[in-house]
Design an enzyme around this catalytic site. Structure first.
Site, short mmCIF file in Angstrom:
data_model
loop_
_atom_site.label_atom_id
_atom_site.label_comp_id
_atom_site.label_asym_id
_atom_site.label_seq_id
_atom_site.Cartn_x
_atom_site.Cartn_y
_atom_site.Cartn_z
N GLU A 125 18.97 38.37 -7.05
CA GLU A 125 19.69 39.31 -6.55
C GLU A 125 20.38 38.87 -5.09
O GLU A 125 21.53 39.41 -4.92
CB GLU A 125 19.05 40.56 -6.37
CG GLU A 125 18.80 41.23 -7.83
CD GLU A 125 20.01 41.63 -8.68
OE1 GLU A 125 20.72 42.17 -8.13
OE2 GLU A 125 19.99 41.45 -9.81
N SER A 391 22.24 69.91 -57.58
CA SER A 391 21.39 70.76 -58.21
C SER A 391 19.96 71.43 -57.52
O SER A 391 19.49 72.12 -58.13
CB SER A 391 20.96 69.94 -59.54
OG SER A 391 22.19 69.74 -60.18
#
Length: 695
Positions: A125, A391
């Protein structure tokens, strides 16, 4: 002029004067003086305008700084971590199902961490962290050059100090003003804190995904250990996540996380924090010891429960623990069966999705699968999708007929029929003539169901569905008999549960109790459901017919080593396939279909859904004693559903959670409701975290 060169004067004329001659070099200094004077005047003018410009630049700069600074955030945020309240969902035996909200681990110091953890972060970083003053011009230029070369954004120019300022104080807005405030705050941080302090603050505040902030919380979340105990490979994983916490999350994508960790370790070698040999060794060790974390189980269920918590208690200012109804073993079995059978189904069948709900007879949700892959789609097809049940809706048609005085042994004629232009056919395009209602139900004969619906009245069919818990809009046309209206799997399964619950209606529910971080019980479920909704005689007749579906009808594939009852369902053009059934222990519903509502290739309720139901129930019932199906209680069915009293909370009106319980004022929790030892352990951990945050 005379011969001797003298000028003769003409009488009356004056001699002409000769032009004056200058001494050599006398005119040049004057020219130089004039030029020098002009240069000096120009210099003074330039200096004056430069000074004016400088003053204006300073003024504009000060105005810009004032514009940036006038609403800078409260700098006390640096040490006071504002966070969302957390909600922890647990099983009844104290296993953590899911956590939501912001989780901060114990604050750690640099000397408590292995050196390779901060080194991995710096190498990736901000390699010049100890050399810059909060802003790194060289790093910024390098990032700009790299981005121009790549043609897209590949590097960022923000330092760790800038990232800390952004993460703690600012919003993620990408504006010039926010970037300027970030620079100001970074300079302030560098002026007021040492490099070691800034790095320590960063390590304790940076976001690592999944609601975790700081290396301690992240290490415990992803590796189950303290940050002081992580290996170099795990440290590299953590450092690699900072760039994109979701993309490099080792739980969500272990492969991507491992690849990112390799990059970080080689960054450490390039930056001088380790040798290339060290990096190779750590990578080899990390890959050899890497264990793919098990996929989070029950995510559809966790989302469904979380949506209901606010309906019971206000937890905006406190951490809460929610004790759920889920059975971890049943949940894992459900997810495994659905994934396996969908993956093993021939692609030509075009069966893309499935959902499953399993309830105890009283409505407690024991397992929930909302789709084949939560990572791909978080849409919960078990609770949010409304699909025609086909059904399987005949439960309400036949129940209305039984309540009207008919019996399973009554005979009707299965033959072509047309009602207002509606002409249903049977699945196999055959008609069977005179059949008993039991046989018609087992074979799922459509003309008989339509005749029954018309004989008892469509309104009676809808009333039966409402009484058993179906709240979806139902169209009162002839097709109501064959389940043409969309209904959720949760409601349909809850309706069938009334039969397994001895005729008593149920409201499916997922929350047993809610506690705060001090162990106070804020909500506890006490009973629930609309009461008696099916008369004993009618319920017994329905169970009789539903057993015939599995013994000799369309649901033969569902047969177990114990008594079971159920019903298949298939919607028009094979767009939906259902099976819902129950034993003495569980009521389970399964739906199969496609999100785009495209037809499947002859997938019926008696095929794939029934196999899913069978395999799940086999796994869930393993080790349980074989019990007969419940005997329905007697008594008449009430005309109107019971209304919950004002002192109870009904989750039927709060997202369909089901159940009632006493919801207390958080300032006046329930009395003696001692949590189990496992749940008390979770509460104790929350207390420790709260104390650490206060310090």
């Amino acid at each position: 002029m005379s011969k001797n060169g003298q000028v003769k004067e003409t009488p009356g004329e004056k001699p002409k004067a000769e032009p004056a001659r200058q001494a050599p070099g006398k005119g040049k200094p004057r020219a130089r003086a004039r030029a020098k004077g002009r240069g000096r005047a120009l210099g003074w003018r330039l200096l004056k305008w430069a000074s004016v410009a400088a003053i204006w630049c300073i003024f504009v700069g000060l105005c810009f700084v004032a514009w940036l600074a006038y609403d800078l955030p409260d700098l006390s945020r640096l040490t006071n971590a504002a966070r969302r309240a957390s909600v922890t969902l647990v099983t009844a035996d104290g296993q953590i199902l899911a956590s939501y909200g912001d989780l901060y681990g114990k604050a750690v110091k640099l000397d408590q961490l292995p050196s390779y953890l901060p080194d991995a972060l710096l190498a990736t970083e901000d390699r010049r962290f100890y050399a810059h003053f909060g802003i790194d011009p060289l790093g910024l230029l390098r990032a700009i050059f790299a981005n121009l070369q790549a043609g897209h954004l590949v590097q960022g120019g923000s330092t760790i100090t800038q990232q800390l300022a952004k993460n703690v104080f600012l919003t993620p807005d990408r504006t010039i003003r926010r970037k300027g405030q970030e620079v100001l705050l970074a300079l302030w941080l560098e002026h007021n804190f040492s490099k070691q302090q800034i790095l320590t603050l960063y390590l304790n505040r940076v976001y690592f995904g999944a609601g975790t902030y700081g290396v301690e919380a992240a290490a415990r979340k992803y590796f189950g250990k303290s940050a002081s105990q992580v290996t170099p490979f795990e440290a590299a994983m953590l450092a690699g996540m900072v760039k994109a916490p979701s993309r490099y999350n080792p739980v969500i994508d272990p492969k991507a996380a491992a690849e990112r960790a390799k990059v970080v370790l080689y960054n450490m070698a390039n930056a001088g924090y380790a040798t290339a040999a060290d990096a190779d060794k750590w990578i080899a060790q990390g890959l050899a010891n890497m264990r793919t974390p098990p996929a989070a189980s029950g995510q559809y269920y966790a989302d469904w429960v979380l949506d209901q918590v606010a309906s019971y208690v206000n937890y905006a200012d406190r951490d809460v623990v929610v004790v759920t109804t889920i059975d971890r073993q049943a949940q894992v079995a459900a997810e495994g069966v659905v994934a396996k059978l969908l993956a093993g189904t021939d692609a030509s069948k075009n069966a893309g999705q499935a959902a499953l709900i399993a309830l105890s007879p009283d409505g407690a949700v024991r397992a929930m699968v909302g789709g084949r892959d939560y990572g791909t789609s978080q849409f919960n097809r078990a609770t949010q999708s409304l699909r025609p049940p086909g059904s399987s809706f005949k439960l309400f048609v036949y129940l209305a007929a039984m309540e009207a005085g008919m019996s399973p042994d009554d005979v009707m004629t299965d033959a072509p029929i047309s009602i207002a232009g509606y002409r249903p056919d049977n699945y196999d395009s055959k008609f069977y003539g005179r059949v008993t209602l039991r046989e018609a139900f087992a074979r799922s004969l459509n003309s008989v169901a339509l005749q029954l619906s018309e004989r008892v009245g469509r309104r009676k069919v809808i009333e039966a569905a409402r009484r058993l818990g179906v709240t979806a809009d139902l169209t009162a046309g002839p097709s109501i008999a064959l389940g043409a209206s969309g209904v959720s799997l949760l409601e349909m399964t809850g309706a069938y549960a009334a039969l397994a619950n001895r005729g008593n209606g149920v409201w499916p529910y997922g929350i047993e109790q809610i506690l705060d971080a001090d162990g106070n019980v804020l909500y506890k479920r006490s009973g629930g459901g609309p009461g008696h909704v099916i008369g004993g005689h009618a319920a017994a007749e329905m169970i009789d017919m539903m057993q015939s579906v599995i013994l000799s009808g369309t649901g033969k594939a569902a047969a177990l080593d114990r008594p079971a009852a159920g019903k298949t369902g298939t919607s028009q053009d094979y767009r939906d396939a259902w099976f819902i059934g129950f034993t003495a222990d569980l009521v389970t519903g399964v739906w199969v279909g496609n999100d785009d509502n495209s037809p499947m290739n002859k997938v019926t309720g008696g095929s794939l859904p029934t196999r899913i139901w069978h395999d799940f129930m086999t796994a869930a019932e393993t080790g349980k004693p074989v019990l007969p199906l419940p005997t329905p209680g007697g008594g008449e069915v009430p005309v109107a559903a019971l209304t919950p009293s004002p002192t109870t909370v009904s989750t039927a009106s709060a997202g369909g959670a089901g159940g009632t319980g006493v919801a207390t004022d958080p300032q006046h929790p329930l009395g003696d409701n001692t949590p189990s030892p496992q749940i008390q352990g979770i509460i104790d951990r929350l207390k420790v975290l709260n104390e650490q945050r206060k310090k």
